[in-house]
Design an enzyme around this catalytic site. Structure first.
Site, short mmCIF file in Angstrom:
data_model
loop_
_atom_site.label_atom_id
_atom_site.label_comp_id
_atom_site.label_asym_id
_atom_site.label_seq_id
_atom_site.Cartn_x
_atom_site.Cartn_y
_atom_site.Cartn_z
N LYS A 13 0.83 -1.21 0.00
CA LYS A 13 0.00 0.00 0.00
C LYS A 13 0.86 1.27 0.00
O LYS A 13 0.61 2.19 -0.76
CB LYS A 13 -0.89 0.06 1.25
CG LYS A 13 -1.88 -1.07 1.38
CD LYS A 13 -2.73 -0.90 2.63
CE LYS A 13 -1.97 -1.06 3.93
NZ LYS A 13 -1.64 -2.44 4.29
N ARG A 88 -9.19 1.77 8.85
CA ARG A 88 -8.75 0.39 9.08
C ARG A 88 -9.83 -0.43 9.77
O ARG A 88 -9.66 -1.61 9.99
CB ARG A 88 -7.52 0.42 9.97
CG ARG A 88 -6.31 -0.28 9.38
CD ARG A 88 -5.18 -0.15 10.38
NE ARG A 88 -4.01 -0.89 10.00
CZ ARG A 88 -3.02 -0.42 9.27
NH1 ARG A 88 -3.08 0.78 8.76
NH2 ARG A 88 -1.96 -1.17 9.02
N ARG A 127 11.19 -6.95 4.01
CA ARG A 127 11.09 -5.48 4.03
C ARG A 127 12.13 -4.87 4.97
O ARG A 127 12.35 -5.36 6.08
CB ARG A 127 9.69 -5.08 4.49
CG ARG A 127 9.54 -3.57 4.68
CD ARG A 127 8.15 -3.10 4.50
NE ARG A 127 7.24 -3.58 5.52
CZ ARG A 127 5.94 -3.30 5.52
NH1 ARG A 127 5.43 -2.58 4.54
NH2 ARG A 127 5.15 -3.77 6.47
N ARG A 160 11.28 -3.29 10.58
CA ARG A 160 10.28 -2.74 11.50
C ARG A 160 10.01 -3.76 12.60
O ARG A 160 9.88 -4.94 12.31
CB ARG A 160 8.97 -2.46 10.75
CG ARG A 160 8.94 -1.11 10.08
CD ARG A 160 7.78 -0.94 9.13
NE ARG A 160 6.47 -1.36 9.61
CZ ARG A 160 5.33 -1.16 8.95
NH1 ARG A 160 5.36 -0.55 7.77
NH2 ARG A 160 4.19 -1.56 9.42
N ARG A 171 -0.95 -8.95 13.20
CA ARG A 171 -1.45 -7.96 12.23
C ARG A 171 -2.38 -8.62 11.22
O ARG A 171 -3.38 -8.03 10.82
CB ARG A 171 -0.28 -7.27 11.53
CG ARG A 171 0.38 -6.23 12.41
CD ARG A 171 1.77 -5.89 11.93
NE ARG A 171 1.76 -5.17 10.68
CZ ARG A 171 2.79 -5.14 9.84
NH1 ARG A 171 3.89 -5.82 10.12
NH2 ARG A 171 2.72 -4.45 8.74
P1 AMP Z 1 1.10 0.48 8.45
O1 AMP Z 1 2.32 1.30 8.27
O2 AMP Z 1 -0.08 1.02 7.67
O3 AMP Z 1 1.34 -1.00 8.21
O4 AMP Z 1 0.66 0.63 9.99
C1 AMP Z 1 1.50 0.15 11.01
C2 AMP Z 1 0.78 0.09 12.33
O5 AMP Z 1 0.33 1.40 12.70
C3 AMP Z 1 -0.47 -0.77 12.38
O6 AMP Z 1 -0.18 -2.14 12.59
C4 AMP Z 1 -1.20 -0.14 13.58
O7 AMP Z 1 -0.60 -0.54 14.79
C5 AMP Z 1 -0.90 1.34 13.40
N1 AMP Z 1 -1.93 2.00 12.56
C6 AMP Z 1 -1.77 2.52 11.31
N2 AMP Z 1 -2.92 3.01 10.84
C7 AMP Z 1 -3.84 2.82 11.82
C8 AMP Z 1 -5.22 3.09 11.94
N3 AMP Z 1 -5.92 3.67 10.95
N4 AMP Z 1 -5.84 2.74 13.10
C9 AMP Z 1 -5.18 2.16 14.10
N5 AMP Z 1 -3.87 1.85 14.05
C10 AMP Z 1 -3.20 2.17 12.92
#
Ligand code: AMP
Length: 221
Positions: A13, A88, A127, A160, A171
């Site tokens: 994404k 989300r 990654r 990460r 996740r």
């Molecule tokens: P991402 O970089 O999109 O994979 O997001 C990494 C982490 O950030 C996720 O696993 C959540 O812990 C947190 N996170 C990102 N976006 C959201 C959201 N919209 N709501 C809640 N937690 C979020």
């Protein structure tokens, strides 16, 4: 142009959202990046957030909604934006609805990138990210020029914490329970654009661009 991109963790994404943002001159809004920046700042809020992110849990809704509300009024969002990682949950989708309604704005499309779990695990385990600028690489599919070093600023790349196997499983579970229902939600809104996320980065980007150019660019709003 107002877009959403969603799908399972590690499906690409962020990579696609930054390409689309650059190509169409719109803002890339990544809640994950914003939360990670807060964590890097070392503030008390950052310490609290680390507890959620490292375990693969969602951050609190109110906090994420606040990030989006503040971000949407920044000038670079005027020509449009692509939301990456928000909404989300169905609850967050309602929040987004309310925020857009308040500004009399509509979404143009929600791109749903999909891939099977084995593809996702392979992508996530390879990654690597730059802790300084946040740029993302993959040891196999998108390696940096020098192994382990960021092309942009020479920092050592890291994995990460939430890309470690235990957090990845969590996740994926959170995704299935909380985020996957957005497919039906956006389909009912007539906004869902499914994209095969197993193809190469260029092929996925071309599919998204083709949809935007065919159905969105030059349309009335
Ligand atoms: P991402 O970089 O999109 O994979 O997001 C990494 C982490 O950030 C996720 O696993 C959540 O812990 C947190 N996170 C990102 N976006 C959201 C959201 N919209 N709501 C809640 N937690 C979020």
């Amino acid at each position: 142009m107002r877009l959403v991109i969603f799908g399972p963790p590690g499906v690409g994404k962020g990579t696609q959202a930054s390409r689309i943002a650059e190509r169409f001159g719109i803002a890339h809004i990544s809640t994950g990046d914003t939360l990670r920046q807060t964590i890097r700042s070392g503030s008390p809020l950052g310490v609290e957030l680390r507890g959620y992110l490292d375990k693969g849990l969602l951050a609190p809704d109110s906090l994420v909604a606040d990030i989006i509300e503040r971000r949407l009024i920044e000038p670079d969002c005027r020509p449009g934006f692509i939301l990456d990682g928000f909404p989300r949950t169905i609850g967050q989708a309602h929040t987004l609805d309310a925020l857009l309604k308040k500004r009399r704005l509509l979404l143009d499309a929600t791109f749903f990138l999909d891939a099977d779990d084995d593809v996702i695990v392979r992508r996530i385990s390879g990654r690597r990210v730059c802790p300084h600028c946040g740029r993302s690489y993959h040891v196999e599919f998108a390696p940096p020029r020098v192994t382990g070093i960021c092309d942009a600023d020479g920092e050592d790349l890291e994995q990460r914490p939430d890309d470690q196997p235990g957090s990845v499983r969590k996740r994926l579970q959170v995704y299935t329970e909380e985020t996957a229902p957005l497919r039906e939600y956006f389909a009912n809104e007539g906004l869902l654009v499914p994209i095969d996320g197993t193809r190469s980065v260029d092929e996925v980007a071309n599919a998204i661009v083709a949809h935007i150019e065919r159905y969105i660019v030059g349309s009335a709003h």
